[in-house]
Write a protein that holds these residues in place. Structure first.
Motif, PDB file in Angstrom:
ATOM      1  N   PHE A   9      50.929 -78.827 -23.055  1.00 13.99           N
ATOM      2  CA  PHE A   9      50.740 -77.574 -22.330  1.00 13.99           C
ATOM      3  C   PHE A   9      52.065 -77.001 -21.845  1.00 13.99           C
ATOM      4  O   PHE A   9      52.855 -77.697 -21.196  1.00 13.99           O
ATOM      5  CB  PHE A   9      49.852 -77.796 -21.096  1.00 13.99           C
ATOM      6  N   THR A  14      51.086 -70.177 -18.372  1.00 13.50           N
ATOM      7  CA  THR A  14      49.983 -70.778 -19.128  1.00 13.50           C
ATOM      8  C   THR A  14      49.023 -71.496 -18.192  1.00 13.50           C
ATOM      9  O   THR A  14      47.813 -71.243 -18.212  1.00 13.50           O
ATOM     10  CB  THR A  14      50.519 -71.748 -20.190  1.00 13.50           C
ATOM     11  N   VAL A 173      49.561 -75.647 -26.356  1.00 13.09           N
ATOM     12  CA  VAL A 173      48.764 -74.592 -25.726  1.00 13.09           C
ATOM     13  C   VAL A 173      49.702 -73.746 -24.872  1.00 13.09           C
ATOM     14  O   VAL A 173      50.403 -74.274 -24.003  1.00 13.09           O
ATOM     15  CB  VAL A 173      47.650 -75.184 -24.843  1.00 13.09           C
ATOM     16  N   ALA A 191      47.548 -73.299 -29.993  1.00 13.90           N
ATOM     17  CA  ALA A 191      46.446 -72.531 -29.412  1.00 13.90           C
ATOM     18  C   ALA A 191      47.038 -71.518 -28.446  1.00 13.90           C
ATOM     19  O   ALA A 191      47.737 -71.883 -27.503  1.00 13.90           O
ATOM     20  CB  ALA A 191      45.469 -73.449 -28.681  1.00 13.90           C
ATOM     21  N   LEU A 214      41.212 -71.251 -21.113  1.00 11.92           N
ATOM     22  CA  LEU A 214      41.345 -72.658 -21.519  1.00 11.92           C
ATOM     23  C   LEU A 214      39.996 -73.315 -21.711  1.00 11.92           C
ATOM     24  O   LEU A 214      39.847 -74.247 -22.511  1.00 11.92           O
ATOM     25  CB  LEU A 214      42.178 -73.417 -20.479  1.00 11.92           C
ATOM     26  N   LEU A 217      38.801 -73.780 -25.283  1.00  9.63           N
ATOM     27  CA  LEU A 217      39.467 -74.675 -26.235  1.00  9.63           C
ATOM     28  C   LEU A 217      38.660 -75.910 -26.604  1.00  9.63           C
ATOM     29  O   LEU A 217      38.590 -76.259 -27.783  1.00  9.63           O
ATOM     30  CB  LEU A 217      40.852 -75.068 -25.705  1.00  9.63           C
TER      31      LEU A 217
END
Length: 223
Positions: A9, A14, A173, A191, A214, A217
């Motif tokens: 991550f 994010t 991500v 992603a 999220l 996902l």
């Protein structure tokens, strides 16, 4: 069932909600919109240093860039105090609302979770503890300990080495297309979290998954 992945991550924007930074700028007498310009300036200069072979701390670049922008904005009073106030706000952000449930679902599915930030790992640790999901993460990584900032290939290789994983078994991500592109070029799956309905730049390598939050996902990976 698909094999569990090492999910890497990005952190700033994010996982963390940076919207409150606008209020911090307003409190020191600057325009709220300056928060986005500051962060873009910070990234630009960090990338430039990376391209020239340097690896400078995120906070050091951020504070200096902030001082320049606030001075140009004509902020009155003590600039040191203004810089400290904004930097403190950056270190006390919260998780986006979709993050905790998404993290818990990914961990429950057996995936290994790590972070890789251009910022400081200590700030990531604070963010995740406050959000109640620190225990779901195996590693909190920072490019301060890597050869270069993301999106340099060496940053993602550092994450793979640290996690003992091959790129093919990793998924990045992020909300930043430049991060998605860098990870894809390093061999990771990707992603892209598109919370705002933005258009993905055509000049970057496209993500493997595009999700609005999220929480979308885990079912996307399971499918």
């Amino acid at each position: 069932m698909p094999a569990p992945l090492v999910i890497v991550f990005d952190v700033n924007e994010t996982l963390s909600d940076m919207a409150p930074l606008g209020e911090a700028f307003a409190q020191v007498g600057a325009r709220r919109e300056l928060a986005k310009l500051w962060f873009a300036t910070l990234l630009r200069d960090g990338f430039a240093l990376t391209a020239s072979g340097d690896n400078t701390a995120f906070a050091a670049i951020g504070a200096d860039a902030l001082r320049t922008l606030l001075a140009a904005e004509g902020v009155s009073g003590n600039l040191d105090t203004a810089v400290e106030r904004v930097m403190a706000a950056m270190q006390n952000l919260s998780l986006h609302p979709d993050v905790p449930d998404g993290i818990r679902a990914l961990a429950a599915a057996g995936h290994r979770l790590v972070t890789l930030t251009n910022g400081a790992a200590a700030n990531t640790n604070k963010l995740l503890i406050a959000g109640g999901v620190r225990d779901k993460f195996e590693l909190l990584l920072s490019v301060e300990d890597a050869p270069a900032w993301k999106p340099a290939k060496a940053a993602y290789e550092y994450a793979g080495t640290s996690a003992g994983a091959d790129p093919a078994g990793m998924l990045l991500v992020a909300v930043h297309p430049w991060d998605i592109h860098g990870a894809a070029r390093a061999g990771l799956r990707t992603a892209w979290i598109n919370r705002t309905g933005a258009r993905y730049p055509s000049y970057f390598q496209a993500p493997d998954f595009v999700i609005p939050a999220l929480t979308a996902l885990p079912p996307a990976l399971a499918a």
